[in-house]
Design an enzyme around this catalytic site. Structure first.
Site, mmCIF file in Angstrom:
data_model
loop_
_atom_site.group_PDB
_atom_site.id
_atom_site.type_symbol
_atom_site.label_atom_id
_atom_site.label_comp_id
_atom_site.label_asym_id
_atom_site.label_seq_id
_atom_site.Cartn_x
_atom_site.Cartn_y
_atom_site.Cartn_z
ATOM 1 N N SER A 50 0.855 -1.183 0.000
ATOM 2 C CA SER A 50 0.000 0.000 0.000
ATOM 3 C C SER A 50 0.890 1.231 0.000
ATOM 4 O O SER A 50 2.092 1.156 0.280
ATOM 5 C CB SER A 50 -0.873 -0.001 1.262
ATOM 6 O OG SER A 50 -1.539 1.238 1.437
ATOM 7 N N TYR B 52 -2.836 -1.429 10.035
ATOM 8 C CA TYR B 52 -2.709 -1.536 8.578
ATOM 9 C C TYR B 52 -1.288 -1.177 8.143
ATOM 10 O O TYR B 52 -0.692 -1.855 7.300
ATOM 11 C CB TYR B 52 -3.731 -0.611 7.921
ATOM 12 C CG TYR B 52 -3.911 -0.792 6.444
ATOM 13 C CD1 TYR B 52 -4.565 -1.909 5.933
ATOM 14 C CD2 TYR B 52 -3.451 0.162 5.539
ATOM 15 C CE1 TYR B 52 -4.756 -2.066 4.568
ATOM 16 C CE2 TYR B 52 -3.637 0.019 4.177
ATOM 17 C CZ TYR B 52 -4.290 -1.107 3.697
ATOM 18 O OH TYR B 52 -4.465 -1.266 2.338
#
Length: 276
Positions: free
Chosen positions: A142, A155
């Site tokens: 990401s 995350y």
């Protein structure tokens, strides 16, 4: 892997978003695809779309966090197609919440899917991909694997771990002279359901957070993201930044170093004021 025609490609998290787009686009390029997801309805829809695109498809429900199930799944796919050339470890989930208010189980759940799911998929299919003689492993990290964001500790942890794991794996494949290209994908804001399906803790309002993401941050379509990823894999790139936001913010962090953390904190405060 410069040509996907007649290659066998595995895609996790294929029930929606980038996973679905990757599956359909690969089918159109002549690949045979093995797709999986935890959502039976989404998986069935992707299976139909791949078939309509003229692709040969194997679809199976799979929770990527369940290691033994993943290993069994790998055996099933290899037996079905006879070989596997590539895997796109795409499945992922999100959680919004500060470290102070998160439960241990919140962090563990994100790590189980977003990090261990990538490790499970890589380890399960690596022997077959090496044996294919023309392979690729594509792991989705990401933008938050390049920089950290408040409220995203779980995350961030998973996506930074995916980045480290993938970069080490690429070096190992080069040292071993295996014909396996390894690519780490860093998407920015992509128009998928990940924000709407995210869990939250503390004072975070799940619906408001998702609405903010969709309105202000999700600037790249899943279809465009898939095109960018596939071009990068064809070029055997080590890293691909998906979206103008990913490229801009990555450059910003490189320029200002750790000072980005203070800047990010102020921007997040502004965002929170917009939600209140």
């Amino acid at each position: 892997m410069k040509d996907f025609r007649n290659k066998v490609v595995v895609i996790t998290g294929a029930g929606s978003g980038m996973g679905r787009e990757l599956a359909v686009k690969l089918a159109r390029r002549g690949a045979k695809v093995a797709i999986s997801d935890v959502d039976p309805d989404g998986l069935a829809t992707t299976e139909r779309l791949v078939t309509e695109a003229g692709g040969e498809v194997h679809a199976q429900l799979l929770n990527v966090a369940e290691r033994e199930a993943f290993l069994t799944y790998a055996d099933t796919v290899v037996e079905h197609f006879g070989t596997v050339n590539a895997i796109f470890n795409n499945a992922g989930i999100a959680h919004h919440g500060e470290v102070e208010t998160m439960e241990f189980k919140d962090i563990e759940r994100i790590m189980d899917v977003d990090y261990w799911g990538v490790v499970n998929g890589t380890k399960a299919f690596l022997p077959a991909i090496i044996a294919s003689g023309d392979g690729a492993i594509v792991n989705v990290s990401s933008l938050f694997g390049l920089l950290s964001e408040p409220g995203q500790a779980a995350y961030n942890s998973a996506k930074f771990a995916v980045r480290g794991f993938t970069e080490a794996l690429r070096q190992e494949m080069l040292i071993s002279d295996h014909q396996v290209a390894v690519t780490c994908v860093h998407p920015g804001g992509i128009k998928t359901a990940i924000a709407r399906n995210a869990t939250t803790s503390g004072d975070h309002d799940a619906a408001a957070t998702a609405a903010f993401f969709d309105k202000y941050l999700a600037n790249t379509s899943a279809s465009k993201a898939a095109d960018i990823i596939l071009r990068a894999v064809e070029k055997e790139n080590a890293r691909v930044l998906v979206g103008a936001d990913a490229k801009l913010l990555d450059l910003g962090v490189r320029l200002v170093g750790s000072y980005y953390q203070g800047i990010s904190a102020k921007i997040t405060q502004w965002g929170m004021s917009r939600l209140s």
